[in-house]
Design a protein around this motif. Structure first.
Motif, PDB file in Angstrom:
ATOM      1  N   LYS A  54       0.817  -1.217   0.000  1.00 63.32           N
ATOM      2  CA  LYS A  54       0.000   0.000   0.000  1.00 63.32           C
ATOM      3  C   LYS A  54       0.854   1.272   0.000  1.00 63.32           C
ATOM      4  CE  LYS A  54      -4.441  -1.462   1.908  1.00 63.32           C
ATOM      5  NZ  LYS A  54      -5.466  -1.160   2.926  1.00 63.32           N
ATOM      6  N   ARG A  56       2.533   4.433  -1.229  1.00 65.55           N
ATOM      7  CA  ARG A  56       1.924   5.308  -2.229  1.00 65.55           C
ATOM      8  C   ARG A  56       2.911   5.876  -3.246  1.00 65.55           C
ATOM      9  NH1 ARG A  56      -2.475   8.765   1.435  1.00 65.55           N
ATOM     10  NH2 ARG A  56      -3.686   6.945   2.120  1.00 65.55           N
ATOM     11  N   LYS A  98      -3.586 -10.067   7.206  1.00 65.16           N
ATOM     12  CA  LYS A  98      -4.014  -8.774   7.718  1.00 65.16           C
ATOM     13  C   LYS A  98      -4.838  -8.989   8.994  1.00 65.16           C
ATOM     14  CE  LYS A  98      -2.139  -5.855   4.944  1.00 65.16           C
ATOM     15  NZ  LYS A  98      -1.158  -4.869   5.470  1.00 65.16           N
ATOM     16  N   TYR A 101     -10.686  -9.623   7.997  1.00 66.46           N
ATOM     17  CA  TYR A 101     -11.061 -10.139   6.681  1.00 66.46           C
ATOM     18  C   TYR A 101     -11.344  -9.008   5.691  1.00 66.46           C
ATOM     19  CZ  TYR A 101     -12.858 -13.677   3.481  1.00 66.46           C
ATOM     20  OH  TYR A 101     -13.031 -14.510   2.413  1.00 66.46           O
ATOM     21  N   LYS A 102     -11.894  -7.908   6.180  1.00 69.36           N
ATOM     22  CA  LYS A 102     -12.200  -6.786   5.292  1.00 69.36           C
ATOM     23  C   LYS A 102     -10.936  -6.245   4.628  1.00 69.36           C
ATOM     24  CE  LYS A 102     -14.374  -2.233   5.121  1.00 69.36           C
ATOM     25  NZ  LYS A 102     -15.057  -1.149   5.887  1.00 69.36           N
ATOM     26  N   GLN A 103      -9.836  -6.187   5.393  1.00 73.23           N
ATOM     27  CA  GLN A 103      -8.575  -5.709   4.819  1.00 73.23           C
ATOM     28  C   GLN A 103      -8.081  -6.657   3.729  1.00 73.23           C
ATOM     29  OE1 GLN A 103      -6.516  -5.333   8.661  1.00 73.23           O
ATOM     30  NE2 GLN A 103      -6.176  -3.174   8.176  1.00 73.23           N
ATOM     31  N   GLU A 105     -10.030  -8.389   1.777  1.00 73.22           N
ATOM     32  CA  GLU A 105     -10.883  -8.120   0.609  1.00 73.22           C
ATOM     33  C   GLU A 105     -10.424  -6.860  -0.116  1.00 73.22           C
ATOM     34  OE1 GLU A 105     -15.199 -10.012   1.735  1.00 73.22           O
ATOM     35  OE2 GLU A 105     -14.687  -8.074   2.648  1.00 73.22           O
ATOM     36  N   GLU A 106     -10.012  -5.841   0.655  1.00 66.48           N
ATOM     37  CA  GLU A 106      -9.493  -4.612   0.037  1.00 66.48           C
ATOM     38  C   GLU A 106      -8.212  -4.896  -0.740  1.00 66.48           C
ATOM     39  OE1 GLU A 106      -9.056  -2.052   3.379  1.00 66.48           O
ATOM     40  OE2 GLU A 106     -11.196  -1.531   3.479  1.00 66.48           O
ATOM     41  N   LEU A 107      -7.328  -5.710  -0.162  1.00 71.24           N
ATOM     42  CA  LEU A 107      -6.086  -6.048  -0.845  1.00 71.24           C
ATOM     43  C   LEU A 107      -6.341  -6.896  -2.084  1.00 71.24           C
ATOM     44  CD1 LEU A 107      -3.337  -6.863   1.809  1.00 71.24           C
ATOM     45  CD2 LEU A 107      -3.406  -4.968   0.191  1.00 71.24           C
ATOM     46  N   ALA A 109      -8.900  -6.680  -4.016  1.00 68.44           N
ATOM     47  CA  ALA A 109      -9.348  -5.742  -5.053  1.00 68.44           C
ATOM     48  C   ALA A 109      -8.165  -4.984  -5.650  1.00 68.44           C
ATOM     49  CB  ALA A 109     -10.375  -4.770  -4.471  1.00 68.44           C
ATOM     50  N   ILE A 110      -7.232  -4.559  -4.785  1.00 69.62           N
ATOM     51  CA  ILE A 110      -6.030  -3.874  -5.271  1.00 69.62           C
ATOM     52  C   ILE A 110      -5.221  -4.801  -6.173  1.00 69.62           C
ATOM     53  CG2 ILE A 110      -3.782  -2.936  -4.557  1.00 69.62           C
ATOM     54  CD1 ILE A 110      -5.201  -1.862  -2.042  1.00 69.62           C
ATOM     55  N   LYS A 113      -6.759  -5.332  -9.625  1.00 68.20           N
ATOM     56  CA  LYS A 113      -6.563  -4.155 -10.473  1.00 68.20           C
ATOM     57  C   LYS A 113      -5.123  -4.092 -10.970  1.00 68.20           C
ATOM     58  CE  LYS A 113      -7.565  -0.167 -12.334  1.00 68.20           C
ATOM     59  NZ  LYS A 113      -8.436  -0.097 -13.533  1.00 68.20           N
TER      60      LYS A 113
END
Length: 379
Positions: A54, A56, A98, A101-103, A105-107, A109-110, A113
């Protein structure tokens, strides 16, 4: 025809990669200088899996993404089409943990992409604890993880030795010497002991020791040493060579190799200078952390050895490479930090391309050396 004399100072992953590339040039007489003390690469267990960071800094990400993509073709060239020894480099996948679990799912998606421009990331999936245990039998926790099949592991010392052996076989000379850099009219001198070797062009790949080479020539260099310590453990009776690399929350990665060997670490210590002393208390705490976060199989009784090395970082933690301002035909790279093994081969190849006046895969303008290496105004 007189050959162009080229010197490489520093034979970590950047210097060794540049050396291999330049050793194939028939019109170059190549000499590599490396004392060997404290080299970060030699101590490192590399993880080639930059896609899910993550961080930047887009230019940093471009460097490590391109570095990961560069590995297979580069090693295929080094090995002349033969398989790369699995003890040196192997794609085994990575497991990234992480806190919730939500984190994950975010990863995911990243990752999906980023895979559009980095297909080498491979398959992506969130694995259940049972699925993780099928990959790594010693897993004893109850958390899921994001799996990327394209992740790889690399043994820094073995890779450097492979590259240097190939360079020497191609005609390069390797000297284990502590050297200084000097000027000789339009060329340069490499000085050690009571000897001086002339050089028409120089690559400085001395990592955290770059200031030592350039400050006597009147330069201010924004490079600092960072101590990294690792601990190696063994699991008798387990075949670990195909286990994925494990990346828990934090910096204490778990990298399985062959013959039951697993490396944990490394630390990132910015205030220790060039100190290489092993601090067993810090390393045994990593064992305990691995036990709590991944598997109770990790214990101090499984410790096989300790490692310590020195990385280089800049004040803003960004890498750089290019031709040194005011020193024509002298090129340098540094500031790769903990991503040295991921980006190192590509950066080394880029330095060689600059020296050969060829197209460079990485744009030097994105990693400006003049931001970190500046001529002292008094000189």
């Amino acid at each position: 025809m007189n050959k162009k004399k080229v010197a490489i100072i520093g034979a970590g992953i950047v210097g060794a990669s540049a050396a291999y590339v330049l050793s194939k040039e028939s019109d170059i007489e190549l000499t590599i200088y490396d004392e060997g003390t404290g080299q970060g690469t030699a101590a490192a267990a590399g993880i080639i899996s930059p896609w899910l960071s993550k961080r930047r800094n887009k230019k940093w990400y471009t460097m490590v993404k391109e570095g990961a993509a560069f590995y297979p073709n580069f090693l295929n060239d080094v090995m002349a089409g033969a398989p790369t020894p699995s003890s040196v480099y192997k794609r085994v996948g990575t497991l990234l943990f992480k806190k919730n679990y939500k984190q994950l799912e975010e990863l995911l998606a990243i990752g999906l992409k980023r895979r559009e421009n980095a297909p080498e990331i491979g398959d992506l999936a969130i694995l259940s604890p049972q699925e993780i245990k099928e990959l790594v039998p010693i897993y004893t926790q109850n958390k899921s993880a994001l799996y990327a099949s394209g992740g790889a592991r690399v043994d820094g010392k073995k890779l450097v030795n492979l590259l240097l052996d190939k360079a020497v076989n191609n005609g390069a000379t390797l000297k284990h010497e502590h050297v200084t850099l000097g000027r000789l009219d339009q060329t340069y001198s490499i000085n050690y002991g009571h000897q001086t070797d002339p050089a028409d062009a120089v690559i400085l790949s001395a990592s955290a020791w770059l200031p030592e080479l350039l400050e006597p020539l009147g330069y201010n260099v924004d490079i600092h040493p960072q101590k990294g310590q690792l601990v190696e453990v063994t699991f008798d009776g387990y075949k670990t060579e195909n286990w994925p690399v494990i990346m828990p929350e934090g910096e204490k990665d778990i990298t399985p190799f062959e013959n039951g060997t697993v490396v944990i670490g490394a630390t990132h210590e910015n205030e220790k200078g060039f100190d290489l002393e092993i601090e067993k208390s810090a390393l045994t705490s990593m064992i305990k952390e691995a036990s709590h976060t991944f598997s109770h199989y990790f214990s101090t009784s499984s410790i096989a050895s300790f490692r310590s090395g020195t990385r280089a970082y800049t004040s803003d933690f960004s890498p750089f490479f290019g031709e040194i301002p005011g020193l024509e035909n002298v090129y340098a790279a540094s500031g790769l930090g903990a991503t040295g093994l991921t980006a190192g081969p590509l950066v080394g190849q880029s330095l060689a391309s600059l020296l050969l006046d060829e197209n460079v895969r990485l744009s030097p303008e994105d990693y400006p050396i003049d931001k970190y290496v500046k001529k002292n105004q008094l000189n």
